[in-house]
Design an enzyme around this catalytic site. Structure first.
Site, mmCIF file in Angstrom:
data_model
loop_
_atom_site.group_PDB
_atom_site.id
_atom_site.type_symbol
_atom_site.label_atom_id
_atom_site.label_comp_id
_atom_site.label_asym_id
_atom_site.label_seq_id
_atom_site.Cartn_x
_atom_site.Cartn_y
_atom_site.Cartn_z
ATOM 1 N N GLU A 115 -14.591 5.237 2.450
ATOM 2 C CA GLU A 115 -13.812 4.179 1.971
ATOM 3 C C GLU A 115 -13.409 3.116 2.988
ATOM 4 O O GLU A 115 -14.147 2.375 3.241
ATOM 5 C CB GLU A 115 -12.649 4.469 0.959
ATOM 6 C CG GLU A 115 -12.080 3.386 0.028
ATOM 7 C CD GLU A 115 -10.827 3.627 -0.528
ATOM 8 O OE1 GLU A 115 -10.544 3.277 -1.558
ATOM 9 O OE2 GLU A 115 -9.945 4.566 0.130
ATOM 10 N N ASN A 160 0.929 -1.217 -0.013
ATOM 11 C CA ASN A 160 0.009 -0.206 0.114
ATOM 12 C C ASN A 160 0.956 1.370 -0.001
ATOM 13 O O ASN A 160 2.159 1.079 0.214
ATOM 14 C CB ASN A 160 -1.052 0.076 1.256
ATOM 15 C CG ASN A 160 -1.983 0.911 1.178
ATOM 16 O OD1 ASN A 160 -1.798 2.098 1.253
ATOM 17 N ND2 ASN A 160 -3.342 0.573 0.528
ATOM 18 N N GLU A 187 -11.007 -0.401 -6.608
ATOM 19 C CA GLU A 187 -10.021 -0.105 -7.187
ATOM 20 C C GLU A 187 -8.745 -0.956 -7.313
ATOM 21 O O GLU A 187 -7.927 -1.100 -8.093
ATOM 22 C CB GLU A 187 -9.344 1.459 -6.619
ATOM 23 C CG GLU A 187 -9.113 1.033 -5.341
ATOM 24 C CD GLU A 187 -8.705 2.593 -4.488
ATOM 25 O OE1 GLU A 187 -8.323 3.465 -5.330
ATOM 26 O OE2 GLU A 187 -8.151 2.450 -3.371
#
Length: 705
Positions: free
Chosen positions: A503, A194, A509
């Site tokens: 989110e 991430n 995504e």
């Protein structure tokens, strides 16, 4: 009608000794016992239907730079009990009204040697327990720093857990299913890359944590009303099966700066022997304060499309030009730059989305990459990264607003902070006023990357206060907020319903970043959505991204029927049709469900549920007699069996069933689906195949006489 009544002591708990009390839920199925141990350590335990859920677990807080922490040497100096029963109406939601019923026990403790007092307040609902620490005004406890909160949740065994790794900066992980004893060995494998991540322990996990016991109890651990406090994670002592709270620290390692009078968030334990009741619980919302916005008429659920998926998938870019290695706002002259020909937020492309929204009944259009600064927005620890008011040369703010208005469509603003929260707060009033001046009523905010503010993490107290500030400031301007990369929600949308979406989990995504597990969407309702709705951005019809973005070899691990079902199973008052208009035009019969499905509901019935395997939900649209049903399925094909008993007796309906095709499979045949119509009443039943990674969606429309 609100009903608050102080009642006789014996009605709620039995005083077993000077240091032990019991509290029962209104329906009598739960019993919580508070005990002060021999050394003055407060503890609690929880039973459900005569089964132990939480074994005796310690409570308290360890303080920094203090000779004595708030852990032991307490005596009980007062207990108070109340019962509460009200019904309230959310501004938007899964149901039209919510019952808030609980019995409460407030235990006031005094610490020997310090003469400091704290209150531990317990609320026992028919679906679980909430409790928090309160610090009343007093001379001996005014300002203090939390080194760690020592709240325990002692498990009764080696339960099955549905978890993501403990991380101070992101929740964007696929869920791992394992025994508690296996978390340590699987923690490294559970981590995926991430743009910002900070792990704290090989046995650390995040809430909302879903558990299942060997004898069929479902347990959910979370928190409610997270305000002015650090986000709570859980760390597991895997030898003794004890979870202990683990707060998010700041750059100095401090985990909370407290000024009395104040209180912690609620720690929550939702329990049932029926998985559907976990999903139906409104306890998290009920533990939050009532709405503080007097006029809520401007807060409106909405379906939208937008210039987003094409950038996520690599078809187009956020940046306007490739000429500048760096951008300095107010200095860099974009009017003289050569456009890169891939910039997505250009007038012609945006008008295409506006036209598509207007033609298909969508209320809004989101546009990302409209403002100057995207050329070097990430990875440079850049404070003054965006000003949120200066558009690129090919984005006509006023002209596009007027064009959208002429079509009956609202534009949705995008504010990416790049983690520079000081910069966002510096520009916030001006940015929100710019939105109102140009007809924008909603903003999608983003916090991608590491936080640029003294080394803070996404989930510590400093950032929790920032997110809350943004919500409350937006309310002043009558702006709805959809926050991405922010802390996972804890029911604050009850108090500030302009927080219309979040989110805070692994969304669509990631299907463009290598894919998500096909059972991911069967777990989100049991975990992330316990605290509030998610802007998951569903509706992808073209699963092979290389067909339109040759450099992206990712595939969406879902069938088309599964994508349709998400509009019902993943509740949100803000729902995006995330794919390209041209992809929807290829499948007009399937797209019809997205056009028809509601976003605000008067009733919701969870028909089938098992975490990680399947979820089936039926919801009634607010304002009419139409229903919509969604089913999402995990790895294994299965037959879903439901009945339509929730329909109004004596009425006839036309059910349009959007289902997986005979050979549908998320890997090999994701676009295979069928559409058929049947007539149904409240006595009808249905058996429907759900493919691997598949599902079905049904619109149930009342027949006109």
């Amino acid at each position: 009608m609100k009903h608050l009544l102080h009642t006789a002591l014996f009605y709620f708990f039995v005083l077993q000794s000077a240091n032990s009390q019991q509290l029962k839920s209104p329906n009598g199925k739960f019993i919580m016992e508070f005990t002060l141990q021999k050394d003055g350590t407060p503890s609690y335990s929880l039973n459900y239907k005569n089964k132990t859920v939480i074994k005796p677990s310690k409570l308290g807080l360890e303080l920094k730079d203090d000779k004595k922490s708030l852990l032991n040497d307490f005596t009980v100096i007062d207990t108070k009990t109340t019962t509460f029963d009200e019904t309230w109406k959310p501004v938007w939601g899964e149901v039209e009204s919510i019952r808030n019923q609980y019995n409460e026990l407030a235990v006031t403790l005094n610490q020997k040697g310090t003469d400091r007092q704290i209150i531990i307040r317990f609320r026992l609902f028919n679906d679980g327990l909430g409790f928090r620490y309160e610090f009343p005004a007093q001379k001996n406890l005014v300002y203090f720093v939390i080194k760690e909160e020592r709240t325990q949740f002692v498990m009764t065994g080696d339960h099955t857990a549905f978890w993501i790794p403990g991380d101070y900066d992101t929740q964007e992980y696929d869920y791992t299913t394992s025994k508690l004893s296996e978390i340590r060995g699987l923690s490294e494998k559970a981590k995926t890359d991430n743009l910002s991540q900070t792990f704290f322990s090989p046995t650390g996990v995040q809430t909302s944590l879903m558990l299942k016991t060997a004898d069929g109890l479902y347990i959910n651990l979370h928190e409610a009303a997270l305000i002015n406090y650090s986000c709570m994670h859980l760390n597991l002592d895997d030898k003794n099966m004890i979870f202990e709270s683990w707060l998010t620290p700041d750059e100095k390692g401090d985990k909370g700066y407290i000024q009395a009078p104040s209180h912690s968030p609620w720690r929550t334990v939702i329990v049932s022997d029926d998985a559907r009741e976990i999903l139906a619980s409104k306890m998290t919302l009920n533990l939050n304060d009532p709405c503080k916005i007097e006029d809520t008429s401007w807060i409106k659920p909405i379906k939208y499309v937008g210039v987003w998926w094409e950038m996520i998938s690599g078809k187009s870019t956020w940046s306007y030009t490739d000429e500048f290695p760096s951008v300095q706002l107010g200095v860099t002259d974009f009017s003289k730059a050569k456009p890169n020909s891939t910039h997505g937020a250009n007038n012609a492309n945006v008008k295409k989305y506006i036209d598509f929204a207007a033609a298909n009944g969508f209320g809004g259009v989101l546009v990302e990459g409209w403002n100057e600064g995207w050329e070097d927005w990430f990875g440079h620890y850049k404070d003054y990264v965006f000003d949120f008011v200066t558009p690129y040369p090919d984005f006509d703010v006023k002209g596009l607003h007027e064009y959208a208005k002429s079509k009956g469509v609202k534009m949705i603003m995008h504010h990416e902070t790049s983690g520079s929260v000081r910069n966002y707060e510096r520009h916030m009033d001006k940015a929100y006023q710019f939105m109102k001046d140009n007809g924008y009523d909603a903003v999608k905010s983003g916090y991608v990357g590491s936080i640029i503010a003294n080394g803070n993490n996404h989930y510590n107290q400093f950032m929790i206060n920032h997110y809350q500030y943004a919500i409350e400031k937006a309310a002043e301007y009558k702006i709805m907020v959809n926050a991405h990369e922010a802390v996972r929600p804890t029911g604050i949308c009850r108090t500030y319903p302009n927080l219309i979406g979040n989110e805070a989990a692994r969304g669509t995504e990631y299907q463009a970043f290598g894919g998500s597990k096909p059972n991911h969407v069967t777990l989100l309702p049991f975990t992330r959505l316990i605290g509030g709705p998610m802007d998951y951005t569903p509706g992808i019809f073209e699963m092979d991204l290389s067909k339109f973005s040759p450099n992206n070899k990712s595939r969406v691990n879902s069938t088309i029927a599964n994508q349709l079902a998400l509009y019902v199973t993943l509740y949100s008052p803000l729902q995006m049709a995330a794919d390209f208009p041209e992809h929807y035009n290829k499948f007009p019969d399937a797209f019809q469900f997205i056009k028809d499905v509601a976003v605000d509901w008067s009733e919701s019935n969870y028909l089938e549920a098992e975490p990680g395997q399947y979820v089936t939900v039926a919801r009634k649209a607010k304002g009419n007699n139409n229903w919509f049903i969604g089913n999402v399925n995990g790895y294994e094909p299965r037959t879903s069996n439901i009945n339509f008993a929730f329909l109004e007796k004596g009425k006839k309906y036309t059910a349009t069933i959007y289902a997986d095709g005979k050979d549908a499979n998320y890997k090999t045949n994701p676009q295979a689906y069928t559409v058929r119509k049947i007539q149904v009443t409240n006595t009808s039943k249905l058996s429907q195949l759900s493919a691997a990674g598949g599902g079905y969606a049904i619109s149930v429309i009342e027949n006109k006489k």
